[in-house]
Scaffold this motif. Structure first.
Motif, PDB file in Angstrom:
ATOM      1  N   LYS A 204       0.815  -1.211   0.000  1.00 30.48           N
ATOM      2  CA  LYS A 204       0.000   0.000   0.000  1.00 30.48           C
ATOM      3  C   LYS A 204       0.855   1.271   0.000  1.00 30.48           C
ATOM      4  O   LYS A 204       0.391   2.332   0.377  1.00 30.48           O
ATOM      5  CB  LYS A 204      -0.935  -0.011   1.192  1.00 30.48           C
ATOM      6  N   VAL A 205       2.092   1.141  -0.439  1.00 29.24           N
ATOM      7  CA  VAL A 205       2.975   2.298  -0.517  1.00 29.24           C
ATOM      8  C   VAL A 205       3.101   2.743  -1.969  1.00 29.24           C
ATOM      9  O   VAL A 205       2.974   1.950  -2.889  1.00 29.24           O
ATOM     10  CB  VAL A 205       4.373   1.994   0.072  1.00 29.24           C
ATOM     11  N   LYS A 206       3.364   4.018  -2.140  1.00 29.15           N
ATOM     12  CA  LYS A 206       3.480   4.589  -3.486  1.00 29.15           C
ATOM     13  C   LYS A 206       4.825   4.244  -4.124  1.00 29.15           C
ATOM     14  O   LYS A 206       4.905   3.974  -5.308  1.00 29.15           O
ATOM     15  CB  LYS A 206       3.306   6.104  -3.387  1.00 29.15           C
ATOM     16  N   ARG A 207       5.873   4.255  -3.323  1.00 32.84           N
ATOM     17  CA  ARG A 207       7.219   3.975  -3.831  1.00 32.84           C
ATOM     18  C   ARG A 207       7.577   2.533  -3.496  1.00 32.84           C
ATOM     19  O   ARG A 207       7.604   2.150  -2.332  1.00 32.84           O
ATOM     20  CB  ARG A 207       8.212   4.950  -3.218  1.00 32.84           C
TER      21      ARG A 207
ATOM     22  N   LEU B 193      16.412   3.664   0.621  1.00 26.64           N
ATOM     23  CA  LEU B 193      15.730   4.729  -0.118  1.00 26.64           C
ATOM     24  C   LEU B 193      14.706   4.088  -1.039  1.00 26.64           C
ATOM     25  O   LEU B 193      15.015   3.121  -1.739  1.00 26.64           O
ATOM     26  CB  LEU B 193      16.737   5.540  -0.919  1.00 26.64           C
ATOM     27  N   MET B 194      13.493   4.618  -1.050  1.00 33.76           N
ATOM     28  CA  MET B 194      12.416   4.046  -1.847  1.00 33.76           C
ATOM     29  C   MET B 194      12.015   5.028  -2.953  1.00 33.76           C
ATOM     30  O   MET B 194      11.888   6.227  -2.710  1.00 33.76           O
ATOM     31  CB  MET B 194      11.203   3.733  -0.967  1.00 33.76           C
ATOM     32  N   PHE B 195      11.812   4.483  -4.156  1.00 35.37           N
ATOM     33  CA  PHE B 195      11.471   5.284  -5.322  1.00 35.37           C
ATOM     34  C   PHE B 195      10.318   4.639  -6.079  1.00 35.37           C
ATOM     35  O   PHE B 195      10.107   3.438  -5.983  1.00 35.37           O
ATOM     36  CB  PHE B 195      12.677   5.402  -6.262  1.00 35.37           C
ATOM     37  N   ASN B 196       9.621   5.434  -6.870  1.00 34.64           N
ATOM     38  CA  ASN B 196       8.637   4.864  -7.790  1.00 34.64           C
ATOM     39  C   ASN B 196       9.286   4.750  -9.169  1.00 34.64           C
ATOM     40  O   ASN B 196      10.432   5.184  -9.375  1.00 34.64           O
ATOM     41  CB  ASN B 196       7.335   5.679  -7.823  1.00 34.64           C
TER      42      ASN B 196
ATOM     43  N   GLU C 260      13.865   8.876 -14.078  1.00 37.80           N
ATOM     44  CA  GLU C 260      14.491  10.196 -14.062  1.00 37.80           C
ATOM     45  C   GLU C 260      15.936  10.116 -13.565  1.00 37.80           C
ATOM     46  O   GLU C 260      16.817  10.791 -14.105  1.00 37.80           O
ATOM     47  CB  GLU C 260      13.689  11.170 -13.201  1.00 37.80           C
ATOM     48  N   LEU C 261      16.182   9.300 -12.541  1.00 40.72           N
ATOM     49  CA  LEU C 261      17.555   9.117 -12.063  1.00 40.72           C
ATOM     50  C   LEU C 261      18.436   8.541 -13.161  1.00 40.72           C
ATOM     51  O   LEU C 261      19.582   8.959 -13.353  1.00 40.72           O
ATOM     52  CB  LEU C 261      17.581   8.204 -10.836  1.00 40.72           C
TER      53      LEU C 261
END
Length: 117
Positions: free
Chosen positions: A64-67, A80-83, A89-90
């Protein structure tokens, strides 16, 4: 503090630059700031470019997390969490391709929850 900074690439969420005086890379992305030596820069870039976004998105599809895409750190209790869009972009920043938005954007690129009433 570095004074001879050259921007290598830039996207909507951040930029990658280098100090020509001390040869330190600076990554500013959302609310994260990194300083890399040349060796650290290459290691991070290699790791980043090997990330399979779709794998992580599928693996944590029920979360239920976005990233959902993790990048671990040396500190054991810090991940570190990313979508997917942030990882893309990185990758653009580290490939020095200018901007992720040079091409036309699609509906998938727009991070917006559309609710039909």
């Amino acid at each position: 503090m570095c004074h001879n900074i050259k921007v290598l690439s830039k996207v909507s969420n951040g930029e990658l630059s280098i100090c020509n005086g001390c040869n330190i890379y600076h990554l500013e992305f959302n609310n994260i700031y990194f300083e890399f030596t040349l060796e650290q820069y290459h290691r991070f870039k290699t790791y980043l470019l090997a990330i399979e976004e779709d794998y992580w998105e599928e693996m944590y599809a029920d979360a239920k997390v976005k990233r959902k895409i993790p990048i671990p750190s040396i500190q054991e209790n810090l991940v570190l969490m990313f979508n997917k869009q942030e990882i893309l972009e990185l990758k653009v920043l580290f490939c020095h391709r200018g901007s992720v938005y040079e091409n036309k954007i699609t509906l998938i690129d727009i991070d917006y929850t559309f609710i039909l009433n």
